[in-house]
Design a protein around this motif. Structure first.
Motif, PDB file in Angstrom:
ATOM      1  N   UNK A 112       0.208   3.253   1.480  1.00 34.20           N
ATOM      2  CA  UNK A 112      -0.327   2.128   2.247  1.00 34.20           C
ATOM      3  C   UNK A 112      -1.820   2.268   2.536  1.00 34.20           C
ATOM      4  N   UNK A 113      -2.440   3.367   2.104  1.00 34.53           N
ATOM      5  CA  UNK A 113      -3.842   3.621   2.392  1.00 34.53           C
ATOM      6  C   UNK A 113      -4.692   3.410   1.138  1.00 34.53           C
ATOM      7  N   UNK A 114      -6.012   3.471   1.320  1.00 32.53           N
ATOM      8  CA  UNK A 114      -6.951   3.384   0.206  1.00 32.53           C
ATOM      9  C   UNK A 114      -6.657   4.517  -0.781  1.00 32.53           C
ATOM     10  N   UNK A 115      -6.455   4.183  -2.027  1.00 36.15           N
ATOM     11  CA  UNK A 115      -5.989   5.176  -2.994  1.00 36.15           C
ATOM     12  C   UNK A 115      -7.072   6.147  -3.444  1.00 36.15           C
ATOM     13  N   UNK A 116      -8.327   5.755  -3.437  1.00 33.46           N
ATOM     14  CA  UNK A 116      -9.385   6.722  -3.726  1.00 33.46           C
ATOM     15  C   UNK A 116      -9.410   7.795  -2.648  1.00 33.46           C
ATOM     16  N   UNK A 117      -9.297   7.387  -1.402  1.00 35.62           N
ATOM     17  CA  UNK A 117      -9.298   8.344  -0.293  1.00 35.62           C
ATOM     18  C   UNK A 117      -8.069   9.249  -0.372  1.00 35.62           C
ATOM     19  N   UNK A 118      -6.922   8.665  -0.707  1.00 33.25           N
ATOM     20  CA  UNK A 118      -5.694   9.454  -0.824  1.00 33.25           C
ATOM     21  C   UNK A 118      -5.837  10.532  -1.894  1.00 33.25           C
ATOM     22  N   UNK A 119      -6.453  10.168  -3.007  1.00 34.02           N
ATOM     23  CA  UNK A 119      -6.655  11.137  -4.087  1.00 34.02           C
ATOM     24  C   UNK A 119      -7.552  12.291  -3.647  1.00 34.02           C
ATOM     25  N   UNK A 120      -8.591  11.975  -2.878  1.00 34.90           N
ATOM     26  CA  UNK A 120      -9.480  13.018  -2.383  1.00 34.90           C
ATOM     27  C   UNK A 120      -8.776  13.934  -1.394  1.00 34.90           C
ATOM     28  N   UNK A 152      -9.549   5.762   9.068  1.00 37.50           N
ATOM     29  CA  UNK A 152      -9.833   4.457   8.460  1.00 37.50           C
ATOM     30  C   UNK A 152      -9.579   3.336   9.448  1.00 37.50           C
ATOM     31  N   UNK A 153     -10.245   2.226   9.195  1.00 33.63           N
ATOM     32  CA  UNK A 153     -10.027   1.001   9.955  1.00 33.63           C
ATOM     33  C   UNK A 153     -10.323  -0.168   9.032  1.00 33.63           C
ATOM     34  N   UNK A 154      -9.505  -1.214   9.119  1.00 40.40           N
ATOM     35  CA  UNK A 154      -9.726  -2.393   8.285  1.00 40.40           C
ATOM     36  C   UNK A 154      -9.093  -2.270   6.915  1.00 40.40           C
ATOM     37  N   UNK A 155      -9.626  -3.023   5.948  1.00 44.22           N
ATOM     38  CA  UNK A 155      -9.027  -3.134   4.629  1.00 44.22           C
ATOM     39  C   UNK A 155      -9.377  -1.949   3.735  1.00 44.22           C
ATOM     40  N   UNK A 156      -8.422  -1.564   2.888  1.00 42.52           N
ATOM     41  CA  UNK A 156      -8.725  -0.639   1.804  1.00 42.52           C
ATOM     42  C   UNK A 156      -9.555  -1.377   0.758  1.00 42.52           C
ATOM     43  N   UNK A 157     -10.154  -0.618  -0.158  1.00 40.05           N
ATOM     44  CA  UNK A 157     -10.917  -1.260  -1.217  1.00 40.05           C
ATOM     45  C   UNK A 157     -10.012  -2.156  -2.057  1.00 40.05           C
TER      46      UNK A 157
END
Length: 519
Positions: free
Chosen positions: A252-260, A404-409
């Motif tokens: 449910x989170x930004x996938x670039x951030x999840x990968x990092x 995080x806050x707001x929309x993922x990329x």
């Protein structure tokens, strides 16, 4: 928390049909012998339920809270306060801090401190954490008493639309009715019951934080924030930890951030098995467990031995034993969550649901608390304000924290189109990492904005130390409609990690290297 069937005796006078439509929509609860009456009944003693109950009582309502903890399959039980206090946010953050201290001890000699690295003592940590949780349990009891909220340690179920039956541990039954009822029962960890040995030999986060002894070599199965947080803190405490992920982490989170996040964990001691799924758990002679799993890409099977297997594959709402059909409350048949409207009302107007048990709501303690308080204020005629679930900040307390806050990329592009979205980003190195020469390759920030001036900020994603503290401050600005230009005109506090947000000058579209250099 609310599993198990409840059978309640009903009085004989004027009962009527509890499922009658007219009675559900209009009439008060039918007369029942020995009934206790309230303005508001709250089912569930977690953060949202307690906030709602205390607020309503402070506004003059006669309120009761019904709460009962069903022991986990391993027999773990706890006191008043719900998941966050007992088996979630509070013990998790304290154990996360214990893991961070281990890193700081390793850094200390570089700063001139003659500190020797010593093995971590789980029992000492567990005793301190559990004692703090028990103090919070007691504090909640005192607060309810001070606010004149009646507390019933009973398992609740609906008799009709206005009446609940509470059954104590000893089997004693209590009938309670109210003008309004709030369901705030939360959820419990899901067990993969289709996997042989999963229920018999595995534990969940319901158990981990109450273990008196170290879990030892641990396999954490799951891709949720709970899975990553647990695996991260266990690694940080010096335990041999494996994280098994079936598909994508932090879906449910930004996938670039999840990968990092995963890259950092894999590079700092956690063994990550991605694209794998467990098939069987067997108990070996002694205490160890043998787990067999399959690599989903190659269909190759493998196995390993562990002291503990922790399931963190999601949560299920605690609705099964509430007898919601007796009240006509509708649920999503797939998720099991209760359907609610913007007022938090269910299909029965005077019955409400807040927090994790409600469909479409974020599973976050602060949102449940605010929703509960606003609901109590509306029921008391103090306000008409509704809970705003947009731009809710949160943090994943992995070893390198992700706020995080707001929309993922991805969500921003899906909503506005790639040509209308601008992403500003930077890889940075916290000053504190420089002297011990700590790896900072995954410390990263990105701000997702509309491309058209003044470039409204749609989302902020921060990976680095103290991510929660950083994100909380910027969340206010984003909630107030901050633009990229306004953030760039904000003076940063030097030297901090947070100031890097106010220095984001390089866009992804430019293709330039976003690595911060210099001071």
């Amino acid at each position: 928390m609310w599993a198990g069937r409840v059978g309640c005796r009903r009085g004989s006078a004027g009962q009527g049909d509890p499922t009658d439509t007219a009675e559900r929509q209009e009439g008060p609860a039918p007369a029942m012998e020995g009934r206790q009456c309230y303005d508001l009944l709250v089912i569930g003693g977690g953060s949202g339920g307690l906030a709602c109950a205390k607020e309503a009582a402070q506004l003059g309502k006669k309120v009761a809270v019904l709460d009962y903890v069903e022991p986990s399959p391993r027999g773990t039980r706890w006191g008043l306060g719900g998941t966050c206090v007992n088996v979630g946010c509070i013990p998790k953050k304290l154990m996360h801090q214990a893991a961070l201290l281990g890193v700081m001890i390793r850094d200390a000699p570089h700063y001139g401190w003659g500190v020797a690295q010593a093995p971590h003592d789980w029992a000492t940590m567990a005793d301190a954490v559990q004692n703090h949780v028990k103090s919070l349990n007691w504090g909640h009891r005192v607060q309810l008493q001070d606010r004149k909220v009646k507390y019933f340690n009973v398992k609740a179920s609906f008799v009709n639309t206005h009446t609940l039956c509470g059954v104590s541990k000893g089997g004693e039954e209590t009938l309670l009715s109210a003008e309004h009822i709030v369901i705030a029962t939360g959820g419990r960890p899901r067990y993969p019951t289709h996997i042989e040995g999963a229920l018999e030999y595995g534990i969940t986060s319901d158990d981990l934080f109450w273990l008196k002894e170290s879990p030892g070599k641990t396999l954490v199965v799951g891709a949720s924030y709970v899975a990553l947080e647990c695996a991260g803190l266990l690694t940080g405490l010096g335990l041999d930890t494996t994280l098994m992920i079936r598909s994508v982490p932090l879906r449910a989170f930004d996938q670039q951030m999840a990968s990092l996040v995963i890259e950092h964990m894999a590079g700092h001691g956690t063994r990550v098995l991605q694209g794998c799924a467990p098939e069987r758990v067997e108990k070996l002679p002694g205490r160890q467990l043998r787990v067999t799993w399959v690599d989903l890409a190659s269909d190759r099977k493998d196995a390993g031995t562990f002291d503990t297997v922790l399931w963190a594959i999601g949560r299920v709402p605690e609705t099964a034993s509430l007898n919601l059909e007796k009240a006509g409350v509708r649920m999503n048949p797939v998720t099991g969550k209760i359907l609610v409207d913007a007022q938090e009302a269910t299909s029965i107007p005077h019955i409400y649901a807040i927090g994790d048990v409600a469909e479409g709501r974020p599973e976050l303690t602060p949102t449940a608390i605010m929703a509960g308080r606003l609901l109590a204020q509306r029921l008391s005629g103090q306000t008409t304000d509704l809970m705003d679930y947009n731009n809710v900040p949160t943090t994943v307390f992995t070893p390198l924290e992700y706020g995080c806050v707001g929309l993922s990329e991805e969500a921003a592009v899906a909503r506005h189109g790639e040509e209308h979205v601008e992403v500003y980003h930077a890889f940075y190195k916290p000053l504190e990492f420089t002297v011990p020469q700590r790896d900072a390759s995954q410390c990263y920030i990105k701000m997702v904005c509309l491309r058209e001036p003044p470039q409204l900020v749609l989302g902020l994603h921060f990976l680095g130390p103290n991510a929660g503290e950083v994100t909380q401050g910027f969340a206010l600005g984003i909630k107030c409609g901050a633009s990229y230009q306004q953030v760039m005109r904000t003076v940063g506090i030097h030297p901090t990690c947070a100031e890097e947000v106010a220095k984001l000058r390089i866009s992804k579209r430019s293709g330039l290297d976003p690595t911060v250099t210099g001071c």
